[in-house]
Design a protein around this motif. Structure first.
Motif, PDB file in Angstrom:
ATOM      1  N   LEU A 137       0.818  -1.202   0.000  1.00  0.00           N
ATOM      2  CA  LEU A 137       0.000   0.000   0.000  1.00  0.00           C
ATOM      3  C   LEU A 137       0.851   1.251   0.000  1.00  0.00           C
ATOM      4  O   LEU A 137       0.574   2.221  -0.687  1.00  0.00           O
ATOM      5  N   ALA A 139       3.809   1.635  -1.146  1.00  0.00           N
ATOM      6  CA  ALA A 139       4.393   1.825  -2.475  1.00  0.00           C
ATOM      7  C   ALA A 139       3.338   2.371  -3.435  1.00  0.00           C
ATOM      8  O   ALA A 139       3.598   3.296  -4.199  1.00  0.00           O
ATOM      9  N   ALA A 140       2.115   1.805  -3.357  1.00  0.00           N
ATOM     10  CA  ALA A 140       1.051   2.254  -4.258  1.00  0.00           C
ATOM     11  C   ALA A 140       0.738   3.728  -4.032  1.00  0.00           C
ATOM     12  O   ALA A 140       0.536   4.494  -4.968  1.00  0.00           O
ATOM     13  N   ILE A 141       0.718   4.114  -2.761  1.00  0.00           N
ATOM     14  CA  ILE A 141       0.352   5.478  -2.402  1.00  0.00           C
ATOM     15  C   ILE A 141       1.391   6.487  -2.872  1.00  0.00           C
ATOM     16  O   ILE A 141       1.082   7.626  -3.197  1.00  0.00           O
TER      17      ILE A 141
ATOM     18  N   ILE B  44      -7.878  -2.200   1.401  1.00  0.00           N
ATOM     19  CA  ILE B  44      -6.631  -2.262   0.643  1.00  0.00           C
ATOM     20  C   ILE B  44      -6.903  -2.179  -0.846  1.00  0.00           C
ATOM     21  O   ILE B  44      -6.247  -1.445  -1.577  1.00  0.00           O
ATOM     22  N   VAL B  47      -7.908   1.388  -1.974  1.00  0.00           N
ATOM     23  CA  VAL B  47      -6.758   2.288  -1.994  1.00  0.00           C
ATOM     24  C   VAL B  47      -5.850   1.965  -3.179  1.00  0.00           C
ATOM     25  O   VAL B  47      -5.404   2.844  -3.913  1.00  0.00           O
ATOM     26  N   ALA B  48      -5.610   0.669  -3.394  1.00  0.00           N
ATOM     27  CA  ALA B  48      -4.689   0.266  -4.463  1.00  0.00           C
ATOM     28  C   ALA B  48      -5.246   0.638  -5.834  1.00  0.00           C
ATOM     29  O   ALA B  48      -4.535   1.201  -6.673  1.00  0.00           O
ATOM     30  N   CYS B  51      -5.083   4.402  -6.446  1.00  0.00           N
ATOM     31  CA  CYS B  51      -3.744   4.935  -6.714  1.00  0.00           C
ATOM     32  C   CYS B  51      -3.186   4.441  -8.042  1.00  0.00           C
ATOM     33  O   CYS B  51      -2.463   5.160  -8.718  1.00  0.00           O
ATOM     34  N   LEU B  52      -3.489   3.208  -8.404  1.00  0.00           N
ATOM     35  CA  LEU B  52      -2.779   2.595  -9.521  1.00  0.00           C
ATOM     36  C   LEU B  52      -3.514   2.650 -10.856  1.00  0.00           C
ATOM     37  O   LEU B  52      -2.882   2.608 -11.907  1.00  0.00           O
ATOM     38  N   VAL B 288      11.300   4.868  -5.653  1.00  0.00           N
ATOM     39  CA  VAL B 288      10.252   4.853  -4.631  1.00  0.00           C
ATOM     40  C   VAL B 288      10.046   3.444  -4.083  1.00  0.00           C
ATOM     41  O   VAL B 288       9.930   3.241  -2.876  1.00  0.00           O
ATOM     42  N   LEU B 289      10.038   2.450  -4.980  1.00  0.00           N
ATOM     43  CA  LEU B 289       9.793   1.083  -4.524  1.00  0.00           C
ATOM     44  C   LEU B 289      10.946   0.582  -3.652  1.00  0.00           C
ATOM     45  O   LEU B 289      10.724  -0.077  -2.634  1.00  0.00           O
ATOM     46  N   GLN B 292      11.049   2.984  -0.300  1.00  0.00           N
ATOM     47  CA  GLN B 292       9.765   3.514   0.171  1.00  0.00           C
ATOM     48  C   GLN B 292       9.774   3.828   1.662  1.00  0.00           C
ATOM     49  O   GLN B 292       9.242   4.839   2.090  1.00  0.00           O
TER      50      GLN B 292
END
Lengths: 343, 305
Positions: A137, A139-141, B44, B47-48, B51-52, B288-289, B292
């Motif tokens: 989450l 990472a997605a955010i 979850i 939200v995912a 965002c994606l 970012v990944l 994070q």
């Protein structure tokens, strides 16, 4: 040996004196080092903040002129107009465009930040519970946040094409990227998409500092989930939320990239103060552009002031510093009292 | 409060220890019913998707052929790198813009870090007067609207012939990069135990040695985090680059994408724009990944302390 005796005879005991002096010296000496270390930063900030500010103030008192002189030659130059630019902005021919941009800026800021806050807090609650998918989450955010605003403007422009995916999904034929309320809605959606997760992230960080015991006690007292949220989570997360909202407000007030790329410049329904000022300077109307920039700056400052003073957003950790000072003062007082009582 | 700061220090110096702490809490939370589990997963998922999904659309669109570009199928009918080829060829020459972005954002980040480290050390570790005021001034400058910097500097840079140069983009970028760096680094340096340098100095280090040998290595994770945040900010910068450069050879990537021209004037080259968007975003996404946790620490450091 003699020196010891001599020094002992001296009225203020010198054994004590150097130590005392050193203690008093310490602050100014570190002050010297501090100013040495801070000066490069301040030199640069003077150049890139103070100079532009003063220059804009000065420039805003002039207006570009181009006309024909008595002999019919084109004359270009600038003339001092005092507060003329400001008068023009508030009451002159340009005022309609200004009030529109001011309204757009205000409208965009409050709508987007308001919705972002609600969605962000909801996200934080969802994430606070989700412990398994936490890393995923997070990472997605971060992805909407990491995509450059200009790129996300293009992305949403693509999504909102007349025959694009948004109209397809909604089964409508709205011209999102033309003008009017649809264009404003497109800006809202793109802006909220990008920044609501960010608020969620900051609020989540605040939530994680709340000790679990508080909730357990509330549960024992029979508080339901909503009650716990309203009377525990929200008040305890308030400092983090205030800082997050303040940052978003100040950022939204200077909104430029998104409406500029998504809808375009010189579009009445999405023209913000930043775009208006940019457009003026692009046409070499530096005086008017500077005046717009100054007005925006004052607007931003007022909002920041209200937030920090009235609502008590603690941006610099002032509360910590104040508490420390208070503790130090109390300690000193106690020490003095002890000394006095010893006498 | 002491417990909190301790946890923060652990989280910054050794991320793993911090994570163990959260897991312990998670364990306590996991003892909820099936209803809780469903709500959790629905949460979850929402939200995912939120965002994606738009990013997914950019990715998928970039792989469509030009003829297929307006198709709304979930996957391209024919996968194609056509758009990517278009991005790096002909009038677009996107590689050049990427290099420009790298130069501008990289230089801005390095300058902001060097100045920021000194300033943050002074604010976080030294005792002097007006400290709060100085920090407040630095933070206040970060709230400056970009346009208020751009208009006067545009004028100045036109006069001294700096338009279409890297420095014309780097110098104004410092107006947001330096406050960001100082603020972040100050928060990190404040978290380090306070008697470290004193102990080093008792062992015979000078103040400078104590700073370079003890404090700086310990603050390295914070410096690194700040570097990432500053770089991402500068990489995403638009209004300064848009105003200070009109020569395509010196434009940064964000500006170049917005000015892409297609085969005809009437149709925006969406395929190429989406492909370029993916190219600009992918490096950030990898960073970012990987980092994070660090990034979240950096972003939230100011808000929660």
């Amino acid at each position: 040996m003699t020196t010891t005796i001599a020094s002992q005879a001296a009225p203020p005991p010198p054994a004590d004196l150097p130590r005392k002096k050193r203690k008093e010296d310490r602050a100014p000496r570190e002050g010297g080092l501090a100013s040495l270390l801070l000066s490069p930063t301040f030199v640069v900030l003077l150049l890139v903040i103070l100079y532009p500010l003063l220059s804009a103030l000065y420039q805003s008192l002039f207006a570009a002129e181009s006309g024909l002189d008595a002999d019919g030659f084109v004359v270009e130059g600038e003339s001092f107009v005092g507060l003329g630019n400001y008068l023009d902005i508030f009451a002159g021919a340009e005022s309609g465009r200004f009030y529109n941009a001011l309204w757009n800026t205000t409208f965009f800021t409050f709508v987007t930040v308001g919705l972002e806050t609600v969605i962000g807090v909801a996200f934080a609650v969802a994430m606070n519970r989700a412990f398994r998918g936490r890393a995923f989450l997070r990472a997605a955010i971060l992805i909407p946040w990491a995509i450059p605003t200009a790129v996300s403007g293009l992305l949403w422009r693509w999504i909102f094409q007349s025959n694009g995916i948004a109209n397809d999904l909604l089964n409508t034929q709205i011209l999102w990227t033309a003008e009017g309320f649809a264009a404003q809605a497109a800006v809202f959606i793109a802006e909220i998409w990008k920044t609501a997760p960010f608020i969620g992230l900051l609020v989540l960080a605040g939530m994680q500092l709340i000790p679990e015991e508080v909730y357990e006690a509330a549960k024992l007292d029979g508080a339901n989930a909503w009650k716990q949220f309203v009377s525990i989570t929200l008040p305890l997360v308030r400092p983090a939320l205030l800082v997050a909202v303040l940052f978003r407000l100040l950022d939204a007030l200077r909104m430029f990239d998104l409406p500029f790329v998504l809808i375009g410049p010189r579009k009445t329904s999405v023209e913000t103060l930043s775009i208006l000022a940019w457009d003026e300077s692009n046409q070499l109307q530096y005086g008017a552009a500077s005046a717009f920039a100054i007005i925006l700056l004052v607007y931003v400052a007022v909002i920041a002031f209200v937030f920090i003073r009235v609502l008590g957003a603690d941006v610099i950790g002032d509360a910590d510093a104040r508490a420390e000072k208070k503790a130090a003062r109390a300690q000193k007082k106690a020490a003095r009292a002890e000394k006095e009582s010893a006498r | 409060m002491t417990a909190l700061t301790e946890r923060d220090v652990i989280a910054t110096s050794g991320a793993r220890a911090g994570r163990a702490g959260t897991d312990a809490r998670g364990g306590r939370k996991r003892r909820r019913g099936i209803g809780g589990a469903i709500t959790r997963w629905v949460g979850i998922a929402i939200v995912a998707v939120y965002c994606l999904a738009p990013f997914y659309w950019m990715l998928v669109s970039s792989f469509r052929t030009t003829n297929d570009i307006f198709s709304t199928s979930l996957l391209p009918t024919t996968w194609s790198l056509e758009s990517y080829a278009q991005v790096f060829s002909g009038s677009n020459d996107f590689g050049r813009s990427l290099l420009n972005s790298l130069i501008v954002a990289g230089t801005t980040t390095i300058l902001a870090l060097v100045l920021g480290i000194f300033a943050a050390y002074a604010i976080a570790r030294l005792k002097f007067r007006f400290k709060t005021a100085i920090l407040a001034v630095i933070i206040a400058t970060s709230m400056f609207p970009g346009i208020a910097v751009v208009v006067p500097l545009l004028r100045l840079f036109t006069d001294i012939g700096w338009i279409n140069t890297y420095q014309a983009m780097i110098v104004p970028s410092l107006s947001f990069a330096i406050p960001l760096a100082v603020w972040n680094l100050t928060t990190f340096m404040k978290q380090l135990p306070h008697d470290l340098e004193q102990a080093a100095m008792i062992d015979g280090c000078t103040k400078w040695q104590a700073f370079t040998r003890i404090l700086l290595p310990l603050a390295a994770p914070g410096v690194f985090t700040t570097a990432i945040l500053t770089f991402i900010h500068s990489w995403n910068e638009f209004i300064i680059a848009l105003s200070m450069a009109n020569d395509p050879a010196i434009q940064t990537a964000t500006v170049a994408i917005s000015k892409f021209t297609g085969a005809s004037d009437f149709q925006a080259p969406f395929g190429a724009q989406m492909a370029a968007g993916v190219v600009v975003t992918i490096p950030l996404m990898i960073v970012v990944l990987i980092f994070q946790r660090r990034i979240v620490d950096g972003l939230t450091a100011g808000a929660t302390k």
